[in-house]
Design a protein around this motif. Structure first.
Motif, PDB file in Angstrom:
ATOM      1  N   VAL A  64     -15.031  24.250  84.653  1.00  0.00           N
ATOM      2  CA  VAL A  64     -15.689  24.870  85.802  1.00  0.00           C
ATOM      3  C   VAL A  64     -14.676  25.292  86.861  1.00  0.00           C
ATOM      4  O   VAL A  64     -14.959  26.162  87.668  1.00  0.00           O
ATOM      5  CB  VAL A  64     -16.771  23.959  86.434  1.00  0.00           C
ATOM      6  N   GLU A  65     -13.511  24.648  86.891  1.00  0.00           N
ATOM      7  CA  GLU A  65     -12.418  25.084  87.778  1.00  0.00           C
ATOM      8  C   GLU A  65     -11.215  25.342  86.882  1.00  0.00           C
ATOM      9  O   GLU A  65     -10.302  24.517  86.798  1.00  0.00           O
ATOM     10  CB  GLU A  65     -12.071  24.010  88.810  1.00  0.00           C
ATOM     11  N   THR A  66     -11.225  26.493  86.234  1.00  0.00           N
ATOM     12  CA  THR A  66     -10.218  26.735  85.199  1.00  0.00           C
ATOM     13  C   THR A  66      -8.811  26.844  85.781  1.00  0.00           C
ATOM     14  O   THR A  66      -7.855  26.345  85.187  1.00  0.00           O
ATOM     15  CB  THR A  66     -10.582  28.000  84.421  1.00  0.00           C
ATOM     16  N   TYR A  67      -8.672  27.487  86.953  1.00  0.00           N
ATOM     17  CA  TYR A  67      -7.323  27.563  87.538  1.00  0.00           C
ATOM     18  C   TYR A  67      -6.811  26.165  87.852  1.00  0.00           C
ATOM     19  O   TYR A  67      -5.646  25.859  87.634  1.00  0.00           O
ATOM     20  CB  TYR A  67      -7.334  28.403  88.823  1.00  0.00           C
ATOM     21  N   THR A  68      -7.685  25.304  88.349  1.00  0.00           N
ATOM     22  CA  THR A  68      -7.279  23.919  88.628  1.00  0.00           C
ATOM     23  C   THR A  68      -6.816  23.232  87.357  1.00  0.00           C
ATOM     24  O   THR A  68      -5.778  22.565  87.334  1.00  0.00           O
ATOM     25  CB  THR A  68      -8.460  23.127  89.236  1.00  0.00           C
ATOM     26  N   ASP A  69      -7.593  23.387  86.292  1.00  0.00           N
ATOM     27  CA  ASP A  69      -7.234  22.716  85.034  1.00  0.00           C
ATOM     28  C   ASP A  69      -5.881  23.220  84.515  1.00  0.00           C
ATOM     29  O   ASP A  69      -5.064  22.443  84.016  1.00  0.00           O
ATOM     30  CB  ASP A  69      -8.316  22.948  83.967  1.00  0.00           C
ATOM     31  N   LEU A  70      -5.647  24.532  84.622  1.00  0.00           N
ATOM     32  CA  LEU A  70      -4.366  25.092  84.171  1.00  0.00           C
ATOM     33  C   LEU A  70      -3.210  24.540  85.016  1.00  0.00           C
ATOM     34  O   LEU A  70      -2.158  24.169  84.488  1.00  0.00           O
ATOM     35  CB  LEU A  70      -4.390  26.621  84.273  1.00  0.00           C
ATOM     36  N   ASN A  71      -3.420  24.469  86.330  1.00  0.00           N
ATOM     37  CA  ASN A  71      -2.363  23.955  87.206  1.00  0.00           C
ATOM     38  C   ASN A  71      -2.157  22.458  87.001  1.00  0.00           C
ATOM     39  O   ASN A  71      -1.031  21.963  87.068  1.00  0.00           O
ATOM     40  CB  ASN A  71      -2.698  24.249  88.671  1.00  0.00           C
ATOM     41  N   LEU A  72      -3.252  21.741  86.735  1.00  0.00           N
ATOM     42  CA  LEU A  72      -3.142  20.305  86.452  1.00  0.00           C
ATOM     43  C   LEU A  72      -2.302  20.074  85.193  1.00  0.00           C
ATOM     44  O   LEU A  72      -1.423  19.201  85.173  1.00  0.00           O
ATOM     45  CB  LEU A  72      -4.540  19.705  86.278  1.00  0.00           C
ATOM     46  N   ARG A  73      -2.559  20.866  84.150  1.00  0.00           N
ATOM     47  CA  ARG A  73      -1.758  20.745  82.928  1.00  0.00           C
ATOM     48  C   ARG A  73      -0.276  20.949  83.251  1.00  0.00           C
ATOM     49  O   ARG A  73       0.583  20.196  82.786  1.00  0.00           O
ATOM     50  CB  ARG A  73      -2.226  21.781  81.898  1.00  0.00           C
ATOM     51  N   ARG A  74       0.014  21.983  84.064  1.00  0.00           N
ATOM     52  CA  ARG A  74       1.410  22.261  84.413  1.00  0.00           C
ATOM     53  C   ARG A  74       2.020  21.075  85.166  1.00  0.00           C
ATOM     54  O   ARG A  74       3.142  20.661  84.879  1.00  0.00           O
ATOM     55  CB  ARG A  74       1.459  23.517  85.295  1.00  0.00           C
ATOM     56  N   GLU A  75       1.291  20.504  86.110  1.00  0.00           N
ATOM     57  CA  GLU A  75       1.833  19.414  86.920  1.00  0.00           C
ATOM     58  C   GLU A  75       2.020  18.132  86.101  1.00  0.00           C
ATOM     59  O   GLU A  75       2.969  17.387  86.326  1.00  0.00           O
ATOM     60  CB  GLU A  75       0.913  19.150  88.127  1.00  0.00           C
ATOM     61  N   ILE A  76       1.116  17.884  85.164  1.00  0.00           N
ATOM     62  CA  ILE A  76       1.284  16.707  84.292  1.00  0.00           C
ATOM     63  C   ILE A  76       2.487  16.917  83.382  1.00  0.00           C
ATOM     64  O   ILE A  76       3.348  16.046  83.242  1.00  0.00           O
ATOM     65  CB  ILE A  76      -0.005  16.440  83.480  1.00  0.00           C
ATOM     66  N   ASP A  77       2.571  18.099  82.767  1.00  0.00           N
ATOM     67  CA  ASP A  77       3.679  18.346  81.842  1.00  0.00           C
ATOM     68  C   ASP A  77       5.034  18.329  82.564  1.00  0.00           C
ATOM     69  O   ASP A  77       6.061  17.998  81.971  1.00  0.00           O
ATOM     70  CB  ASP A  77       3.480  19.680  81.103  1.00  0.00           C
ATOM     71  N   ALA A  78       5.027  18.701  83.854  1.00  0.00           N
ATOM     72  CA  ALA A  78       6.277  18.687  84.623  1.00  0.00           C
ATOM     73  C   ALA A  78       6.646  17.272  85.084  1.00  0.00           C
ATOM     74  O   ALA A  78       7.715  17.068  85.662  1.00  0.00           O
ATOM     75  CB  ALA A  78       6.145  19.611  85.838  1.00  0.00           C
ATOM     76  N   GLY A  79       5.768  16.300  84.867  1.00  0.00           N
ATOM     77  CA  GLY A  79       6.054  14.930  85.298  1.00  0.00           C
ATOM     78  C   GLY A  79       5.700  14.664  86.744  1.00  0.00           C
ATOM     79  O   GLY A  79       6.101  13.657  87.313  1.00  0.00           O
ATOM     80  N   HIS A  80       4.933  15.567  87.365  1.00  0.00           N
ATOM     81  CA  HIS A  80       4.574  15.382  88.776  1.00  0.00           C
ATOM     82  C   HIS A  80       3.312  14.555  88.974  1.00  0.00           C
ATOM     83  O   HIS A  80       3.119  13.965  90.030  1.00  0.00           O
ATOM     84  CB  HIS A  80       4.358  16.746  89.453  1.00  0.00           C
ATOM     85  N   LEU A  81       2.430  14.556  87.978  1.00  0.00           N
ATOM     86  CA  LEU A  81       1.168  13.810  88.078  1.00  0.00           C
ATOM     87  C   LEU A  81       0.928  13.054  86.772  1.00  0.00           C
ATOM     88  O   LEU A  81       1.320  13.541  85.700  1.00  0.00           O
ATOM     89  CB  LEU A  81      -0.010  14.771  88.315  1.00  0.00           C
ATOM     90  N   PRO A  82       0.265  11.883  86.844  1.00  0.00           N
ATOM     91  CA  PRO A  82      -0.029  11.155  85.599  1.00  0.00           C
ATOM     92  C   PRO A  82      -1.247  11.748  84.896  1.00  0.00           C
ATOM     93  O   PRO A  82      -2.188  12.217  85.540  1.00  0.00           O
ATOM     94  CB  PRO A  82      -0.343   9.738  86.104  1.00  0.00           C
ATOM     95  N   GLY A  83      -1.218  11.722  83.573  1.00  0.00           N
ATOM     96  CA  GLY A  83      -2.371  12.207  82.799  1.00  0.00           C
ATOM     97  C   GLY A  83      -1.959  12.546  81.384  1.00  0.00           C
ATOM     98  O   GLY A  83      -0.779  12.519  81.046  1.00  0.00           O
ATOM     99  N   PRO A  84      -2.939  12.854  80.545  1.00  0.00           N
ATOM    100  CA  PRO A  84      -2.645  13.190  79.146  1.00  0.00           C
ATOM    101  C   PRO A  84      -2.199  14.648  78.986  1.00  0.00           C
ATOM    102  O   PRO A  84      -2.278  15.446  79.922  1.00  0.00           O
ATOM    103  CB  PRO A  84      -3.995  12.986  78.452  1.00  0.00           C
ATOM    104  N   HIS A  85      -1.742  14.992  77.789  1.00  0.00           N
ATOM    105  CA  HIS A  85      -1.549  16.405  77.439  1.00  0.00           C
ATOM    106  C   HIS A  85      -2.931  17.060  77.384  1.00  0.00           C
ATOM    107  O   HIS A  85      -3.896  16.453  76.921  1.00  0.00           O
ATOM    108  CB  HIS A  85      -0.866  16.523  76.075  1.00  0.00           C
ATOM    109  N   ILE A  86      -3.010  18.311  77.843  1.00  0.00           N
ATOM    110  CA  ILE A  86      -4.331  18.947  77.975  1.00  0.00           C
ATOM    111  C   ILE A  86      -4.394  20.278  77.240  1.00  0.00           C
ATOM    112  O   ILE A  86      -3.543  21.152  77.441  1.00  0.00           O
ATOM    113  CB  ILE A  86      -4.688  19.177  79.470  1.00  0.00           C
TER     114      ILE A  86
END
Ligand SMILES: [Zn+2]
Length: 496
Positions: free
Chosen positions: A154-176
Motif C-alpha cells: 500500500v506504500e510501495t515507495y516506502t517498501d522500496l526505500n525500506l529494502r534499500r535501507e535494510i540492505d545498506a545496513g542502516h535499519l534492521p530487517g529481512p531481505h525483501i
C-alpha cells in the motif's frame, strides 16, 4: 505550507530521519542502530554441538558443528569441542536446533485496521491498511524470517526505500522481495488500492512499478481476465512473477493465463460458486467451491493436476484463517500480545471474544473450522502431487496474526495439516527460495549458502512448537538477538 515545514523540522530536530546512517560510511558496515540488535558478529563463527534441520525435508541431524565465514556457511561437521581462536566466536549450542531462515511468502508490511471497532464487532468505514514500516521488519527478523515477499503493497515507495535501507545496513530487517501495488479491478474493498480500467493500464502499471524496482506483483479480487493476462505477460517479459488473491478469476482460468502463484491455499477459487459470472467476484467468495472440493473428489484431483501441470505454486496462509474462523484459537502468546499497540490489542481481544452471531467481514474472513480443515487437506494433497507449496502468515487478522509470530504459527499449522515437522519447515524455507529462484543462495543449511539461520532452544523436529523458541537469527552471517528486536517494538505493532 511554511508552517508545516517548520513543524516537521521542529519535530525531528537534529535527529537524522534514519538513525545511525552517519555511522555506516563504509560499504557493508552496519549502522549503530542495527548494531544495537547484533549478538554475534565475527570473521568466523562456529556453532558447536547443534542439531541441524537443513530445510530439505531430511531428518534432523544431532550434534553438528557449523562454521560461518564472510556471511556464508563454510563447513558442517560432526560435533566437537573447539578451542577459542583469535577472531572467531564459538557458541556452545547443546540443546539447541538450527534451521534455515524462514522465507515468508505472504508477509505484509501493513496492519489491517477497522476504525472505532467495538465489542459488538461494529466499526466505521473505510477499512484501512496502515503501514508498519518500523515494527514489521523487526518482528519478522526477530521471529526468524530472513527473506520475505510483501505480497501486495500500500506504500510501495516506502517498501522500496525500506529494502534499500535494510540492505545498506542502516535499519534492521529481512531481505525483501517488494511486491508492487495490488493489481485490482473496479469495485475494490480497500480505499487504498488503485482500480485498473483496462488491459492497457495493467501493462503501464506493471512497467511503471518494475522500473521503480519492485520484484513481484500480486493480482487482487476484482481484476478481469484481460487485465490479468496483460499484467502477467508484461511482468514475465521482465522476468518478474505474478501471484494472486483471486475471486473474479478462477484458479483454473488464472493457471491457463500463466499466473505463477495463488494466495490463500484453496480458499479463493470461485470455479464452482453458484452464479459465478466471468470476470466478476462471486457472492460466495470461494466458500461454495472449497466446500465442494473434497480432497478425494475428481474435481479436486483435476484442479491439483492442472495447477501442477502449469507450474503454479500455492501459498498457504493458515494463521489468518485460524484467527478468523476457529473459536478460541490460536493459543494466546504473551510475547505476541506485548508486541501489539494498546488499540491493536483491544481489537484483537474483541475479535477473539466476538459474539457468536457476529461474522467477521473482509476478504479473508468468515471461514469455519470445517472449511479450514478441508483446505489443509487440499494443501497437503497439492504438495504430495508435486506442487510447490509456499508459506506465509498474512498478518491482516486485527492483531491475531503478527509478523514473525505468525510465520512460526504457519509452520505449526502445516504440521496440523499433515506434514511432518521437517516437511513443514521445508515449505516455509526451501520452497520459498525455489519460487524466488534463490535456492542456490538461501533456503537450506548447506555449505556454500548464505548463513541465514535460525537458532532456537529445543527440537522442533519432535515438538513443532519449539519453533517459537527463537533466540538468535543469523542474516548473512550476522547473529541478531531476537529478544532485543522484540523489546524495541513492544507496544508498537498496529501503530507504526
Ligand atoms: Zn494478504
Amino acid at each position: 505550507m511554511r508552517r508545516t515545514g517548520l513543524c516537521l523540522i521542529f519535530a525531528f530536530g537534529i535527529v537524522p530521519l534514519i538513525q545511525g546512517q552517519q555511522n555506516a560510511d563504509q560499504p557493508g558496515a552496519l549502522s549503530n542502530e542495527v548494531l544495537k540488535y547484533v549478538r554475534v558478529q565475527a570473521s568466523k563463527v562456529i556453532l558447536t554441538h547443534v542439531r541441524v534441520i537443513d530445510g530439505t525435508g531430511r531428518a534432523a541431524v544431532d550434534d553438528q558443528n557449523l562454521v560461518i565465514e564472510s556471511g556464508k556457511i563454510t563447513a558442517i561437521q560432526p560435533g566437537a569441542d573447539v578451542a577459542a581462536e583469535k577472531d572467531a566466536k564459538v557458541l556452545d549450542l547443546h540443546g539447541y536446533t538450527v534451521m534455515p531462515g524462514i522465507v515468508g511468502m505472504h508477509n505484509h508490511l501493513f496492519y489491517a485496521a477497522r476504525p472505532n471497532l467495538d465489542s459488538q464487532w461494529h466499526g466505521d468505514p473505510p477499512a484501512l491498511l496502515p503501514q508498519m514500516t518500523f515494527s514489521a521488519p523487526r518482528l519478522y527478523l526477530a521471529g526468524g524470517v530472513t527473506t520475505m515477499r510483501t505480497t501486495g503493497s500500500v506504500e510501495t515507495y516506502t517498501d522500496l526505500n525500506l529494502r534499500r535501507e535494510i540492505d545498506a545496513g542502516h535499519l534492521p530487517g529481512p531481505h525483501i522481495d517488494v511486491t508492487g501495488p495490488y493489481l485490482e479491478g473496479s469495485g475494490s474493498y480497500f480505499i487504498q488500492m488503485h482500480e485498473l480500467k483496462d488491459a492497457d493500464e495493467a501493462r503501464q502499471f506493471v512497467d511503471y512499478w518494475a522500473d521503480r524496482g519492485v520484484t513481484s506483483f500480486k493480482a487482487y479480487m476484482n481484476i478481469t481476465r484481460a487485465e490479468l493476462k496483460a499484467a502477467i505477460d508484461e511482468a514475465h517479459k521482465r522476468g518478474i512473477k505474478v501471484t494472486g488473491h483471486l475471486c473474479s478469476v478462477t484458479y483454473r482460468e488464472a493457471a491457463e493465463l500463466g499466473i505463477d502463484d495463488l494466495e490463500h491455499g484453496f480458499f479463493k477459487n470461485t470455479e464452482f460458486d453458484p452464479g459465478k459470472k466471468p470476470d466478476v467476484c462471486s457472492e460466495g467468495n470461494g466458500k461454495p467451491t472449497l466446500e465442494r472440493l473434497a480432497p478425494e473428489s475428481a474435481e479436486a484431483k483435476d484442479l491439483i493436476n492442472t495447477l501442477v501441470k502449469h507450474h503454479v505454486a500455492v501459498t498457504s496462509t493458515l494463521p489468518v484463517f485460524e484467527s478468523g474462523g476457529m473459536p478460541g484459537r490460536p493459543p494466546l502468546r504473551q510475547a505476541m500480545l506485548d508486541a501489539l499497540s494498546p488499540q491493536a490489542r483491544e481489537a484483537y481481544l474483541y475479535r477473539r471474544q466476538r459474539p457468536p452471531n457476529l461474522q467477521t467481514s473482509g476478504p479473508a474472513s468468515g471461514d469455519s473450522t470445517d472449511l479450514i480443515k478441508q483446505d489443509m487437506q487440499l494443501e497437503h494433497a497439492f504438495a504430495m502431487a508435486g506442487g510447490l507449496l509456499l508459506a506465509g502468515p498474512d498478518p491482516t487478522g486485527n492483531g491475531g496474526v503478527v509478523p514473525g509470530f505468525g510465520d512460526q504459527r504457519e509452520i505449526e499449522l502445516l504440521v496440523e495439516a499433515g506434514f511432518s515437522p521437517v516437511e513443514a519447515i521445508k515449505v516455509a524455507t526451501l520452497n520459498g527460495a525455489v519460487y524466488l529462484g534463490k535456492q542456490d543462495q538461501i533456503g537450506s543449511v548447506a555449505v556454500g549458502k548464505n548463513a541465514d539461520l535460525v537458532v532456537m532452544k529445543g527440537d522442533p523436529s519432535t515438538k513443532i512448537s519449539d519453533v517459537e523458541n527463537v533466540e538468535i537469527v543469523f542474516k548473512d552471517g550476522v547473529g541478531y538477538d531476537s529478544e532485543k528486536l522484540l523489546e524495541s517494538v513492544r507496544g508498537r505493532y498496529g501503530e507504526y
